[in-house]
Write a protein that holds these residues in place. Sequence first.
Motif: not given
Length: 530
Positions: A401-408, A204-208, A230-231, A362-368
């Motif tokens: 949602a997990v940010q790109y930097k955390e995924l990589r 699991v990446r991120g989501q601390h 979602p995701g 699924g995207y209420y309060n989602d910044k992206s």
Amino acid sequence: MLFKTRSAAVYGIDAHIIDVEVDFSGVKLDQENFSTVGLPDAAVRESRDRVRSAIKNSGFDLPPTRITINLAPADLKKEGSGFDLPIAVGILGAYGGLAIKDVSDFVMVGELGLDGSLRAVQGMLPIAVAARAAGIRNLVIPAANAREAAVVQGVNVYPVNSLLEVRELLNSAELGGITATPLAVDTQALLGDVQEYQADFRDVRGQHVAKRALEVAAAGGHNILMIGPPGSGKTMLAKRLPSILTPLRFEEALETTKIHSVAGVLNKDEGLVTHRPFRSPHHTISDAGLIGGGMIPRPGEVSLAHNGLLFLDELPEFPRNVLEVLRQPLEDGTVTISRAAMSLSFPARFMLAAAMNPCPCGYYNDKSRDCMCTPPMIQRYVAKVSGPLLDRIDIHIEVPAVQYKELRSGTAAEGSAEIRARVLAARDRQHARFLESGARTKGSSKSASRAVFSNAQMSTQQIRVHCELASEAERLLERAMQQQGLSARAHDRILKVARTIADLDAANGIEVRHIAEAIQYRTLDRSYWA
């Protein structure tokens, strides 16, 4: 001539010893005439055809006479094919096909094939427990059921494959003692095996914040709800939750195995449930499938998840009437199913993990991404999960949602082994505290389902004893109650979660930081959709 054998019938997760009395008239008829009395169901009544063919195909001659079979006590309904074997043995004994005349120290259960072979039946573990309680030493059962019955100490389990083997076993008991060796299973070795999980929190990446909340939930046995787009990894996190749960204690494993045995989902090669169950029913499940039911009530998913984890993905997609039946097991740890003929209770003390989107898209309060839902749509979606049900969930956590930097990121994430070590240490502190306070009375006749194993299972009295607050922590909780309009049940949930956080910190008392973190885990109480 009258010949008596003994069998057992399962009701709920308990079994009752049944006397099988076989009598034949001695008057020859044109063909055999079977009559079964004692409230048999269709499967028991059909046994006459299976038994007749099994006896003849095993090489025995069955004269055409009237045979009467009584299943006592007669006021209990008998169901299933497990009475085939004791009926066949009773017929052989009545016609003189056995050297032994008294088989009162044997309980026999099994379904017969037409060739005389024995097939497995459900509920063998409760039958073994009932035989031991009745002081019956020997259990003759199909080989496929032997391992689950052998986990019960104090009963000699003899696995057999055919009616001929049963005859040889019983005759050897009469002629010079049983020569066969009963099956033995080392239950401590089964429970002591290292539990390996393919799914690990290291993936699991991120989501601390979410991982911390899951650690708290596992340490205290708390119910948890994850809310996110979602995701974001809600399902991924939930599937890794079993990897940080504590191992089953023997009394927990035994009761869990009884439920799986009755439901017919037990792995026959293992004989004992050694891992905490993980059940994840689809949202199209009915209320009877979730809670249990049937003419003769059978356990549902909540009981199959007993002492384990029940994961409900896409929580608002479940029918509301299905979700509402969760209230009793979440509060009481048991499920009572009432029918006209009987009322049965099944243990259902499980840890609930649920996941949901914040809105239909699924995207209420989602910044992206922008949410396309109108306020009435969101309201109808959220209203599918009632307030009383949400009140019974200890931890509400947002999973963004997990940010790109955390995924990589190349930084290695903390694995399940490290998290589980902290969870085990916290559970050990809880177990020692409840033993010291007398939460589990020695010599009590209560079942393991009533014992306290975690902070989430504390009663109101135990909360008062173990969740005392210092004045500063008391003021913080009071402000949260007033500002967020929390219910009395939410108040108790916060104290239980705070007690678990303190246990993870190895702290004797609940401090301000523990209360503050516990309050943060009540996302839905803070007007998430405002």
